[in-house]
Design an enzyme around this catalytic site. Sequence first.
Site, PDB file in Angstrom:
ATOM      1  N   HIS A 260      -2.614 -10.164  11.805  1.00 38.08           N
ATOM      2  CA  HIS A 260      -2.057  -9.134  11.184  1.00 38.08           C
ATOM      3  C   HIS A 260      -1.850  -8.206  12.423  1.00 38.08           C
ATOM      4  O   HIS A 260      -2.570  -8.026  13.344  1.00 38.08           O
ATOM      5  CB  HIS A 260      -3.119  -8.340  10.322  1.00 38.08           C
ATOM      6  CG  HIS A 260      -2.647  -6.892  10.124  1.00 38.08           C
ATOM      7  ND1 HIS A 260      -1.620  -6.621   9.306  1.00 38.08           N
ATOM      8  CD2 HIS A 260      -3.165  -5.669  10.414  1.00 38.08           C
ATOM      9  CE1 HIS A 260      -1.363  -5.089   9.559  1.00 38.08           C
ATOM     10  NE2 HIS A 260      -2.390  -4.624  10.033  1.00 38.08           N
TER      11      HIS A 260
ATOM     12  N   SER B 213     -10.896   1.260  14.102  1.00 38.08           N
ATOM     13  CA  SER B 213     -10.189   0.438  13.215  1.00 38.08           C
ATOM     14  C   SER B 213      -9.999  -0.917  14.151  1.00 38.08           C
ATOM     15  O   SER B 213     -10.002  -1.899  13.831  1.00 38.08           O
ATOM     16  CB  SER B 213      -8.963   1.058  12.940  1.00 38.08           C
ATOM     17  OG  SER B 213      -8.233   0.071  12.007  1.00 38.08           O
TER      18      SER B 213
ATOM     19  N   ASN C 242       5.259  -1.599  12.186  1.00 36.83           N
ATOM     20  CA  ASN C 242       4.174  -1.967  11.311  1.00 36.83           C
ATOM     21  C   ASN C 242       4.762  -1.940  10.031  1.00 36.83           C
ATOM     22  O   ASN C 242       5.391  -1.085   9.437  1.00 36.83           O
ATOM     23  CB  ASN C 242       2.948  -1.166  11.509  1.00 36.83           C
ATOM     24  CG  ASN C 242       1.839  -1.662  10.632  1.00 36.83           C
ATOM     25  OD1 ASN C 242       1.900  -2.677  10.156  1.00 36.83           O
ATOM     26  ND2 ASN C 242       0.813  -0.730  10.592  1.00 36.83           N
TER      27      ASN C 242
ATOM     28  N   GLU D  58       0.938  -1.145  -0.007  1.00 37.31           N
ATOM     29  CA  GLU D  58       0.169  -0.061  -0.078  1.00 37.31           C
ATOM     30  C   GLU D  58       0.849   1.191  -0.050  1.00 37.31           C
ATOM     31  O   GLU D  58       0.381   2.445   0.265  1.00 37.31           O
ATOM     32  CB  GLU D  58      -0.985  -0.085   1.169  1.00 37.31           C
ATOM     33  CG  GLU D  58      -0.435  -0.066   2.439  1.00 37.31           C
ATOM     34  CD  GLU D  58      -1.369   0.153   3.696  1.00 37.31           C
ATOM     35  OE1 GLU D  58      -1.890   1.235   3.999  1.00 37.31           O
ATOM     36  OE2 GLU D  58      -1.908  -0.879   4.204  1.00 37.31           O
TER      37      GLU D  58
ATOM     38  N   CYS E 275      -3.617  -3.183   4.309  1.00 36.59           N
ATOM     39  CA  CYS E 275      -2.793  -4.712   4.839  1.00 36.59           C
ATOM     40  C   CYS E 275      -2.984  -5.916   4.156  1.00 36.59           C
ATOM     41  O   CYS E 275      -2.279  -6.873   4.754  1.00 36.59           O
ATOM     42  CB  CYS E 275      -2.543  -4.513   6.351  1.00 36.59           C
ATOM     43  SG  CYS E 275      -1.939  -2.966   6.741  1.00 36.59           S
TER      44      CYS E 275
END
Length: 383
Positions: free
Chosen positions: A234, A202, A273, A80, A112
């Site tokens: 994730h 989120s 991340n 991304e 992701c």
Amino acid sequence: MMTTGLEAISFYIPRVYVGLDALAERQGIDPEKFSKGIGQEKIALPGHDEDIVTMAAEAAQLIIDKYGADGIDTVLFATESGIDQSKAAAVYLHRLLKLSPNCRCVELKQACYSATAALQMACSYVARKPDRKVLVIASDVARYDRDSSGEATQGAGAVAMLVSATPKVAEIGAISGLFTEDIMDFWRPNNRRTPLFDGKASTLRYLNALVEAWRDYQSNGGLSFEDFSHFCYHIPFSRMGEKANSHLAKTNGVPVDAQKVLPGLIYNRQVGNCYTGALYLSLASLLDNAEDDLGGSNVGLFSYGSGATGEFFDARILPGYRDHLFTQQQRRMLEERESVSYDNYAALWEEIDLSKGAPEQARGRFRLAGVEDEKRIYVDRNA
């Protein structure tokens, strides 16, 4: 049914990092807000001559050096952090790796999640053509506005996976659980370098997607919760993986066992991340750091991409998998990194004019030398 899965998995992390204690000092807060609150310690920082292509090339070259490139006729590049609105990053990578010209190269995007779409596509393809192999790449730079609530969840890195009909590390199960909903929990319009997000929303939608994908997985005949020795999730920050593990256990009415997730969090705590690569860095961490031999055991994997798409699937770790890992190289890569000050971090965070060339900061074989006439110039130092 044809067996398909991972013949190899490797990753690359940039050579410098900033400790979250430096960010805590800058923001005037207790460092434990990061070390314990979100479970993070360091943020990997790419140099100005590193990007998703150079990191992907470093990760993939480990696999090419060991297994060769024979049979690879597809490169699926998930990211991304795209560098071009038209040309796929996979095409740049294809040249750097000196792959056969008889090869398809594409780039995939869905926050992701897209590396999981690439992995599933790769498994389906090699099941149809078992003499071929697919190189799956997940490479990203997670960057948020400085002094924002997301700043501590930055990071960078690339994971490469060689998918074939002769897996040596893990067999990817044929059953998946899927879930998609149109929400605005995280997004980045074309006119922005950094994303917009609602962190609390989120997190809640991530957990909802996990449950819904798990239920779909079960309805499709998936394994039971008790069949899994470990889970990988994730991981935008490692505490999220712990929350997910607890949430899924409670959903199934079983006691929470932290050991099912902790080995898969070790690397992510040190890297931060890496978006599309975060789940697969967690898998690499589990494979490298689990105390017991995982051969023959089942691992549950949950992939999430904001916006949002989630998928739950399983992998069976194959006997002898440790002979096909890059454990020592990868541990050394993490151990030999250099810490930088907050000011140096801020300088790396800012964009520079690449038309004047890029300073040599990358530690690896591949680097972005600069931009000439709007064209990115990548070089192989070994060429």
